[in-house]
Write an enzyme that holds these catalytic residues in place. Structure first.
Site, short mmCIF file in Angstrom:
data_model
loop_
_atom_site.label_atom_id
_atom_site.label_comp_id
_atom_site.label_asym_id
_atom_site.label_seq_id
_atom_site.Cartn_x
_atom_site.Cartn_y
_atom_site.Cartn_z
N HIS A 49 33.92 45.32 44.89
CA HIS A 49 33.54 43.81 45.45
C HIS A 49 32.75 43.33 44.18
O HIS A 49 31.83 43.80 43.66
CB HIS A 49 32.99 43.55 46.73
CG HIS A 49 32.68 42.43 47.11
ND1 HIS A 49 33.74 41.52 47.57
CD2 HIS A 49 31.58 41.56 47.20
CE1 HIS A 49 33.34 40.38 47.75
NE2 HIS A 49 32.12 40.48 47.73
N GLY A 69 46.11 43.85 37.74
CA GLY A 69 46.06 45.22 37.59
C GLY A 69 45.15 45.92 36.44
O GLY A 69 45.41 47.09 36.05
N GLU A 124 32.34 46.22 36.83
CA GLU A 124 33.19 46.92 37.93
C GLU A 124 34.04 47.73 37.48
O GLU A 124 34.05 48.88 38.05
CB GLU A 124 34.10 45.50 38.52
CG GLU A 124 34.82 45.98 39.81
CD GLU A 124 35.61 44.51 40.15
OE1 GLU A 124 35.58 44.73 41.30
OE2 GLU A 124 36.03 43.98 39.34
N LYS A 153 45.19 42.54 50.88
CA LYS A 153 45.79 42.52 52.34
C LYS A 153 44.73 43.60 52.99
O LYS A 153 44.39 44.53 52.51
CB LYS A 153 47.02 43.00 52.30
CG LYS A 153 48.13 42.32 51.53
CD LYS A 153 48.16 41.03 52.54
CE LYS A 153 49.28 39.98 51.75
NZ LYS A 153 49.33 38.62 52.36
#
Length: 207
Positions: free
Chosen positions: A111, A14, A181, A93
């Site tokens: 990504h 997280g 990111e 998922k």
């Protein structure tokens, strides 16, 4: 303009979620996190949501063994929280068709490479950085893209390059990519909140 209402899906530590929380609490991002959905009730992301008193919902194959029921539960939760934008922050998922259709053009993922390179099924986290180093390329980076039904295949929203240094290993490269990111994600979220990025236009490329 009302704050952007963000629903976050996360599976692991997280840290990306934390960067969004910090920006919201510091008012550097005009947004509120409406809900955190985790498929792991003991994940770091789940604990971070609890600490910051953000609604946490555990939805997984344990709570809903039937994939259709799980998809419906995720979709219903996000709809009930009136989420404007869904951020997959290390969510491991695949989303189901109900959620993808209901929020088409409103789901983004990060990504740790410059898609379409080093993307696809099985390419996540350290696997990506290992593949980058094995390929011997001099540049990698970060991609933020809209989510469709395939792994890492939706339209690109933004990208930033990160150099691969001669003495890099998976850990050192990972740390630099992760830092970029988080920075890029907050930039994109800020532009969406300010109306400077129109995801609906980009979503026209979705199937």
């Amino acid at each position: 303009m009302s704050p952007l209402r963000i629903g976050v899906l996360a599976s692991h530590n997280g840290t990306t979620l934390q960067s969004i929380i910090d920006a919201c609490e510091a008012s550097t991002l005009a947004a509120d996190i409406t809900v955190v959905i985790s498929n792991n009730s003991q994940s770091g992301a789940a604990q971070r949501a609890k600490r910051h008193r953000i609604e946490l919902v555990h939805l997984s194959g344990h709570t809903h063994p039937d994939p259709v029921a799980l998809d419906r539960a995720i979709c219903t939760t996000l709809r009930n929280k009136k989420s404007d934008l869904i951020v997959l922050a290390g969510y491991m998922k695949k989303l189901g068709p109900l959620t993808l259709e209901a929020f088409s053009g409103h789901i983004i993922n990060t990504h740790p490479a410059l898609l379409p390179s080093f993307g696809g099924e099985g390419m996540y986290g350290q696997h990506v950085h290992a593949a980058v180093l094995e390929a011997g390329v001099s540049t990698t980076g970060v991609t933020i893209h809209l989510v469709d039904g395939q792994y890492d295949a939706g339209p690109v929203v933004a990208q930033r390059e990160v150099p691969v240094l001669p003495d890099d290993d998976v850990d050192t490269l990972s740390r630099r990519v992760q830092a970029k990111e988080k920075t890029l994600l907050l930039e994109v979220l800020g532009m969406v909140a300010a109306g400077r990025i129109d995801l609906k236009i980009m979503a026209r490329a979705l199937p």
